[in-house]
Design a protein around this motif. Structure first.
Motif, PDB file in Angstrom:
ATOM      1  N   ARG A   1     -57.500 -46.907  21.475  1.00  0.00           N
ATOM      2  CA  ARG A   1     -57.461 -47.096  20.023  1.00  0.00           C
ATOM      3  C   ARG A   1     -56.935 -45.836  19.342  1.00  0.00           C
ATOM      4  N   PHE A   2     -57.347 -44.665  19.855  1.00  0.00           N
ATOM      5  CA  PHE A   2     -56.875 -43.389  19.298  1.00  0.00           C
ATOM      6  C   PHE A   2     -55.356 -43.256  19.442  1.00  0.00           C
ATOM      7  N   ARG A   3     -54.845 -43.662  20.610  1.00  0.00           N
ATOM      8  CA  ARG A   3     -53.404 -43.506  20.857  1.00  0.00           C
ATOM      9  C   ARG A   3     -52.563 -44.315  19.871  1.00  0.00           C
ATOM     10  N   ARG A   4     -53.129 -45.395  19.341  1.00  0.00           N
ATOM     11  CA  ARG A   4     -52.379 -46.187  18.357  1.00  0.00           C
ATOM     12  C   ARG A   4     -52.183 -45.421  17.060  1.00  0.00           C
ATOM     13  N   GLN A   5     -52.973 -44.362  16.863  1.00  0.00           N
ATOM     14  CA  GLN A   5     -52.810 -43.569  15.640  1.00  0.00           C
ATOM     15  C   GLN A   5     -51.903 -42.358  15.870  1.00  0.00           C
ATOM     16  N   VAL A   6     -51.348 -42.288  17.055  1.00  0.00           N
ATOM     17  CA  VAL A   6     -50.454 -41.173  17.374  1.00  0.00           C
ATOM     18  C   VAL A   6     -49.137 -41.742  17.902  1.00  0.00           C
ATOM     19  N   GLY A   7     -48.079 -41.605  17.109  1.00  0.00           N
ATOM     20  CA  GLY A   7     -46.766 -42.091  17.558  1.00  0.00           C
ATOM     21  C   GLY A   7     -46.135 -41.055  18.469  1.00  0.00           C
ATOM     22  N   MET A   8     -45.216 -41.499  19.322  1.00  0.00           N
ATOM     23  CA  MET A   8     -44.559 -40.537  20.208  1.00  0.00           C
ATOM     24  C   MET A   8     -43.107 -40.947  20.426  1.00  0.00           C
ATOM     25  N   ILE A   9     -42.207 -39.978  20.372  1.00  0.00           N
ATOM     26  CA  ILE A   9     -40.815 -40.247  20.720  1.00  0.00           C
ATOM     27  C   ILE A   9     -40.385 -39.297  21.832  1.00  0.00           C
ATOM     28  N   PHE A  10     -39.356 -39.707  22.577  1.00  0.00           N
ATOM     29  CA  PHE A  10     -39.040 -39.045  23.838  1.00  0.00           C
ATOM     30  C   PHE A  10     -37.578 -38.621  23.910  1.00  0.00           C
TER      31      PHE A  10
ATOM     32  N   GLN B   1     -47.997 -46.467  27.668  1.00  0.00           N
ATOM     33  CA  GLN B   1     -49.341 -45.850  27.658  1.00  0.00           C
ATOM     34  C   GLN B   1     -49.608 -45.181  26.316  1.00  0.00           C
ATOM     35  N   ALA B   2     -48.596 -44.476  25.818  1.00  0.00           N
ATOM     36  CA  ALA B   2     -48.753 -43.742  24.566  1.00  0.00           C
ATOM     37  C   ALA B   2     -49.003 -44.697  23.395  1.00  0.00           C
ATOM     38  N   MET B   3     -48.574 -45.973  23.556  1.00  0.00           N
ATOM     39  CA  MET B   3     -48.825 -46.956  22.493  1.00  0.00           C
ATOM     40  C   MET B   3     -50.268 -47.451  22.527  1.00  0.00           C
ATOM     41  N   GLY B   4     -51.009 -47.035  23.538  1.00  0.00           N
ATOM     42  CA  GLY B   4     -52.394 -47.475  23.640  1.00  0.00           C
ATOM     43  C   GLY B   4     -52.551 -48.725  24.478  1.00  0.00           C
ATOM     44  N   ALA B   5     -51.605 -48.977  25.389  1.00  0.00           N
ATOM     45  CA  ALA B   5     -51.685 -50.178  26.225  1.00  0.00           C
ATOM     46  C   ALA B   5     -52.678 -49.985  27.363  1.00  0.00           C
ATOM     47  N   SER B   6     -53.367 -51.084  27.733  1.00  0.00           N
ATOM     48  CA  SER B   6     -54.226 -51.055  28.915  1.00  0.00           C
ATOM     49  C   SER B   6     -53.350 -51.264  30.145  1.00  0.00           C
ATOM     50  N   THR B   7     -53.922 -51.033  31.327  1.00  0.00           N
ATOM     51  CA  THR B   7     -53.133 -51.205  32.549  1.00  0.00           C
ATOM     52  C   THR B   7     -52.587 -52.629  32.652  1.00  0.00           C
ATOM     53  N   ARG B   8     -53.442 -53.613  32.310  1.00  0.00           N
ATOM     54  CA  ARG B   8     -53.000 -55.005  32.340  1.00  0.00           C
ATOM     55  C   ARG B   8     -51.797 -55.217  31.399  1.00  0.00           C
ATOM     56  N   GLN B   9     -51.884 -54.625  30.193  1.00  0.00           N
ATOM     57  CA  GLN B   9     -50.770 -54.768  29.242  1.00  0.00           C
ATOM     58  C   GLN B   9     -49.520 -54.066  29.742  1.00  0.00           C
ATOM     59  N   ILE B  10     -49.703 -52.936  30.416  1.00  0.00           N
ATOM     60  CA  ILE B  10     -48.535 -52.220  30.939  1.00  0.00           C
ATOM     61  C   ILE B  10     -47.835 -53.094  31.978  1.00  0.00           C
ATOM     62  N   ILE B  11     -48.617 -53.776  32.830  1.00  0.00           N
ATOM     63  CA  ILE B  11     -48.021 -54.641  33.853  1.00  0.00           C
ATOM     64  C   ILE B  11     -47.257 -55.794  33.200  1.00  0.00           C
ATOM     65  N   TRP B  12     -47.915 -56.506  32.284  1.00  0.00           N
ATOM     66  CA  TRP B  12     -47.312 -57.720  31.723  1.00  0.00           C
ATOM     67  C   TRP B  12     -46.235 -57.441  30.692  1.00  0.00           C
ATOM     68  N   ASN B  13     -46.412 -56.392  29.889  1.00  0.00           N
ATOM     69  CA  ASN B  13     -45.488 -56.164  28.782  1.00  0.00           C
ATOM     70  C   ASN B  13     -44.376 -55.169  29.079  1.00  0.00           C
ATOM     71  N   ALA B  14     -44.564 -54.358  30.116  1.00  0.00           N
ATOM     72  CA  ALA B  14     -43.528 -53.362  30.393  1.00  0.00           C
ATOM     73  C   ALA B  14     -42.986 -53.482  31.822  1.00  0.00           C
ATOM     74  N   LEU B  15     -43.883 -53.383  32.801  1.00  0.00           N
ATOM     75  CA  LEU B  15     -43.413 -53.325  34.197  1.00  0.00           C
ATOM     76  C   LEU B  15     -42.669 -54.593  34.615  1.00  0.00           C
TER      77      LEU B  15
END
Lengths: 335, 218
Positions: free
Chosen positions: A79-88, B125-139
């Motif tokens: 939930r915290f990470r959703r309040q922090v944007g990141m670009i690469f 991950q940085a968007m706050g995704a769970s492992t399950r979401q990373i598998i289904w939505n990204a991987l």
């Protein structure tokens, strides 16, 4: 906004401990653009990733906006990470999704917004970064600058308070870099977003940052307001970064000055003083003659500054020196 | 020309081959895809890095892959009877076909997932995704072209496996080729079955390639 209390990070590689970040305390204020500059491998990327715990700290406390990030359980961390944007640096867009779907992704993952609201939000974000007409394209069809703008739109989707920029312009050409930096400055100003960016180019720092920290071998060696660090670099690494940015050829200058007679001074003027008619007045009052060997005038974050190298001949040198200092000019005697 | 060819038999054998192929392909994907994802995730320096699980899975996959398929067919007979009630015909062929192809497919899936840029996983991950979401939505979306290519290669491998399954009574074109073409010296039957198998492989390859191109956005 972001506070590091004795945070450190060690990796274990082949049975040996490597300190990526030595115990570091740091404070980033709300609404500022904070730059971290260092060479590759200096630890800046580690430091940035500690903020949203993409890297787990080995010790110390990280507090962001009153939340102790280092104490968060997995669900709280997400939930915290959703309040922090990141670009690469390499944008990290999903090649299998359209521009609009990439931008919508953080919102869909959060699962709190109905589809119609997501569509409206995505349209608004794409307008902000000027990519409305590319909504249905795939990342591979875009230029580098456009990809980074998609990255920025995606990072802003959930309305974060903090934006982390990981070498966001290092893969772009100078013109595109300028545009992306301008967009970041705009976002900072209009949305009041706190931005932490890492880079290895002093020029990026000069263009958008309020404050800067210089990092080397996993430790911060110098930090302060960009104007101050830029005009009076202390640490050798900082000096090198500034010289690179200003394209100062130290050896060349020394050669040129070899056959100049008299004393040589470097004057640094900042703010109001920059445009004051000082030199002529002091020259008349003290009887010294001056010649300008090199000079530059510019602005950093709205503060004008100037740096001049002068040769002084004849007259009362000591008096001239005193009068310059009295006029709020920073003087270094080079010879 | 084609004096010995009973076209009705050929038609039935073709149907059997197709049934075995797609039946076993379905189960191969259903079992192999999760297995491949698990292999990837528990692998070194990955999201769910786990040396023990990865080691065991890896060993099982390697053992099944190193058994020659013809041996696997015979070794599996008791298990096949337990699962399907018979070791003959299409039903009796599917368990050994899946056991032979699923580990192979799982490795291909693991490789396809490794091709996904780590930066994309990090961004998700940085968007706050769970492992399950990373598998289904990204991987999985990012690895889709690679996974489709893996399905194509596996399907083609399965075509040759179905022909081998013919040896132990599974029916199909391979069975026809061995019983008539080889054992009764009816070269014309051999030629027809070989041509049909060749066409099948060709069609699978072309369709697979088309799909890979369709889903590649790079």
């Amino acid at each position: 906004m972001i506070e590091f209390h004795d945070v450190y990070k060690t990796y274990r590689v082949n049975g040996r401990d490597i300190q990526a970040l030595k115990p570091t305390s740091l404070s980033v204020r709300a609404g500022e653009v904070f730059g971290l500059i260092g060479h590759s491998g200096a630890g800046k990327s580690t430091l940035l990733r500690l903020i949203n715990r993409l890297e787990e700290p080995s010790g110390g406390r990280i507090v962001v906006d009153g939340v102790e990030v280092t104490a968060l359980a997995p669900e709280g961390l997400r939930r915290f990470r959703r309040q922090v944007g990141m670009i690469f640096q390499h944008f990290n867009l999903l090649s299998s999704k359209t521009v609009a779907d990439n931008v919508a992704m953080p919102l869909r993952l959060a699962g709190e917004m109905p589809p119609a609201a997501i569509r409206a939000r995505v349209a608004e974000l794409l307008r902000r970064v000027g990519l409305s007409e590319h909504a249905d394209k795939y990342p591979a069809q875009l230029s580098g600058g456009q990809k980074q703008r998609v990255g920025i739109a995606r990072a802003l989707a959930t309305g974060p308070k903090i934006l982390l920029c990981d070498e966001a312009t290092s893969a772009l050409d100078p013109q595109t870099t300028a545009q992306v930096l301008q967009l970041l400055a705009e976002i900072n100003r209009e949305l009041g977003l706190t931005i932490v960016l890492i880079t290895h180019e002093m020029d990026v720092i000069r263009r958008v940052c309020d404050r800067v920290a210089v990092i080397e071998d996993g430790a911060i060696v110098e930090q302060g307001l960009v104007v101050d660090v830029f005009l009076h670099p202390r640490h050798p690494t900082t000096v090198r970064f500034v010289q690179e940015a200003e394209q100062i050829d130290q050896d060349g200058l020394r050669e040129d000055f070899a056959h100049v007679s008299g004393r040589i001074l470097r004057l640094t003027l900042k703010g109001e003083t920059t445009h004051a008619p000082l030199l002529g007045r002091i020259a008349r009052a003290t009887g010294v003659d001056y010649s300008i060997l090199s000079g530059r005038f510019d602005r950093i974050k709205g503060v004008s500054y100037g740096q001049l190298i002068l040769a002084l001949v004849g007259g009362d040198f000591e008096a001239a020196l005193r009068q310059l200092q009295a006029a709020d000019v920073h003087v270094e005697v080079l010879r | 020309m084609f004096r010995n060819v009973d076209w009705y038999d050929i038609w039935l054998a073709t149907l059997d081959t197709l049934l075995m192929l797609f039946g076993s392909l379905l189960f191969t994907v259903l079992i192999g895809l999760p297995l491949g994802v698990l292999l990837f995730l528990t692998g070194p320096r990955q999201l769910l890095q786990n040396r023990a699980i990865y080691g065991v899975l890896s060993l099982v996959v390697n053992v099944l892959r190193s058994l020659p398929f013809i041996i696997l067919l015979i070794v599996m007979i008791p298990l096949t009877v337990l699962l399907t009630g018979t070791s003959l015909g299409v039903a009796g062929a599917i368990p050994p076909l899946v056991a032979g192809a699923a580990p192979f497919f799982a490795r291909l899936v693991e490789t396809a997932l490794r091709e996904v840029d780590r930066g994309i996983i990090e961004a998700t991950q940085a968007m706050g995704a769970s492992t399950r979401q990373i598998i289904w939505n990204a991987l999985l979306p990012e690895a889709r072209p690679g996974i489709i290519a893996a399905i194509t290669v596996t399907a083609i491998t399965l075509v040759s496996y179905t022909a081998m399954a013919g040896v132990v009574g599974a029916g199909g074109l391979g069975d026809l080729a061995i019983r008539y073409g080889y054992q009764r010296f009816q070269t014309d039957v051999m030629v027809v079955t070989v041509v049909l198998l060749l066409c099948l492989v060709q069609i699978l390859q072309v369709v697979g390639d088309r799909l890979v191109i369709h889903f590649s956005r790079k």
